[in-house]
Enzyme design. Structure first.
Site, mmCIF file in Angstrom:
data_model
loop_
_atom_site.group_PDB
_atom_site.id
_atom_site.type_symbol
_atom_site.label_atom_id
_atom_site.label_comp_id
_atom_site.label_asym_id
_atom_site.label_seq_id
_atom_site.Cartn_x
_atom_site.Cartn_y
_atom_site.Cartn_z
ATOM 1 N N THR A 40 0.822 -1.206 0.000
ATOM 2 C CA THR A 40 0.000 0.000 0.000
ATOM 3 C C THR A 40 0.854 1.253 0.000
ATOM 4 O OG1 THR A 40 -1.667 -1.265 1.217
ATOM 5 C CG2 THR A 40 -1.962 1.119 1.155
ATOM 6 N N LYS A 88 2.078 -12.158 8.145
ATOM 7 C CA LYS A 88 0.933 -11.487 7.528
ATOM 8 C C LYS A 88 0.402 -12.434 6.466
ATOM 9 C CE LYS A 88 -0.541 -7.399 4.931
ATOM 10 N NZ LYS A 88 -0.119 -6.139 4.249
ATOM 11 N N ILE A 91 -3.087 -6.323 9.336
ATOM 12 C CA ILE A 91 -2.340 -5.223 8.725
ATOM 13 C C ILE A 91 -3.229 -4.725 7.601
ATOM 14 C CG2 ILE A 91 -0.243 -4.531 7.520
ATOM 15 C CD1 ILE A 91 1.271 -6.606 9.151
ATOM 16 N N TYR A 138 5.551 -12.043 4.945
ATOM 17 C CA TYR A 138 4.287 -11.609 4.344
ATOM 18 C C TYR A 138 3.975 -12.549 3.190
ATOM 19 C CZ TYR A 138 1.132 -8.311 1.837
ATOM 20 O OH TYR A 138 0.084 -7.712 1.175
#
EC number: 4.3.3.7
Length: 291
Positions: free
Chosen positions: A44, A160, A202, A132
């Site tokens: 992001t 994540k 997250i 992640y």
């Protein structure tokens, strides 16, 4: 343990450069609204189109602005293990509380390659590491059995999880100790994952509605499932709207509609179509974020 409603914060740009004042303002907005942690330079945050110098600078700005009020978990992933080490070392020296390290993308390592990648990182820098897993972007899936091996490394403290599979998330939780933080990488799965034993999220939606995601997690932790479910149901239309085009284009457009940043993204990302923008605007109006 990293837990709660953690924001994957955008990187605001102005005239093609990092907009430092806007980033600092966004961080204050997050902390004032109950966010439990901040992740700069993730997906992001457009890490893929930041120069090495910009990447380092965004992390430094975030750490300075946060002032230890909440954890900063810096994005330091790369498809080069050596480069991931450099980014992770910088984040550690800058004062980050942890790092978020996306699985190596494009080169599609084996499960053993993934294990050795994260093991080498953990041995090179004494900082808490969160792998992640986002196969839709990386082309590789960190399997639960590999996560269980990684969880035995002392400074690999969570994951994540954005595989899109609740079964996979459940398997990770089952195979790892309770102190290992399984965090949702998909806003929609936050509540379902919490019910399975996950520790938080997250989040993308937290960029625009941080208090609501914090409320969901807090309500669940307090045992108020009715309130947590109500917050989940409230956020679903906004979650859908924020992914109407490729992230983070819609969330930046949403923040621009709220008057917080310019909606600039870097190529090859491109501004939203007017059709998508109008759909997003209607959802935000119905949600109460804009007039």
């Amino acid at each position: 343990m990293f837990k709660g409603a953690i924001v994957a914060i955008v990187t605001p740009f102005k005239n093609g450069e990092i907009d430092e004042p806007a980033l600092r303002d966004l961080i204050e907005f997050q902390i004032e609204n109950g966010t439990d942690g901040i992740v700069p330079c993730g997906t992001t945050g457009e890490s893929a189109t930041l120069s090495h110098e910009e990447h380092d600078r965004v992390i430094e700005i975030t750490i300075d602005a946060v002032r230890k009020r909440v954890p900063v978990i810096a994005g330091t992933g790369s498809n080069s293990t050596v480069e991931a080490m450099r980014l992770t070392k910088h984040a550690h020296e800058a004062g980050a509380d942890g790092v978020l390290v996306v699985a190596p993308y494009y080169n599609r390592p084996t499960q053993e390659g993934l294990y050795q990648h994260y093991k080498a990182l953990a041995e090179s820098v004494p900082i808490p590491i969160i792998p992640y897993n986002i196969p839709s972007r990386t082309g590789v899936n960190i399997l639960p059995e590999t996560v269980a091996r990684l969880a035995k490394i002392s400074n690999i403290v969570g994951i994540k999880e954005a595989s899109g599979s609740l079964k996979q998330m459940n398997d990770v939780i089952r195979l790892c100790d309770d102190g290992f933080s399984v965090l949702s990488g998909d806003d929609f799965f936050t509540l379902p994952l919490l019910t399975l034993g996950g520790k938080g999220v997250i989040s993308v939606i937290s960029n625009v509605a941080p208090a609501d995601m914090a409320c969901l997690v807090d309500a669940f932790e307090a045992g108020n499932m009715k309130k947590a479910r109500a917050m989940h149901d409230k956020m679903v239309p906004l979650v859908d709207a924020l992914f109407i085009e490729t992230n983070p284009t819609p969330v930046k457009a949403a923040l621009a509609l709220m008057g917080k940043i310019s909606e600039d993204v870097r190529l090859p990302l491109y501004r939203m179509t007017e059709t998508s923008r109008e759909k997003l605007k209607r959802v935000m109006q119905n949600y109460g974020l804009i007039g």
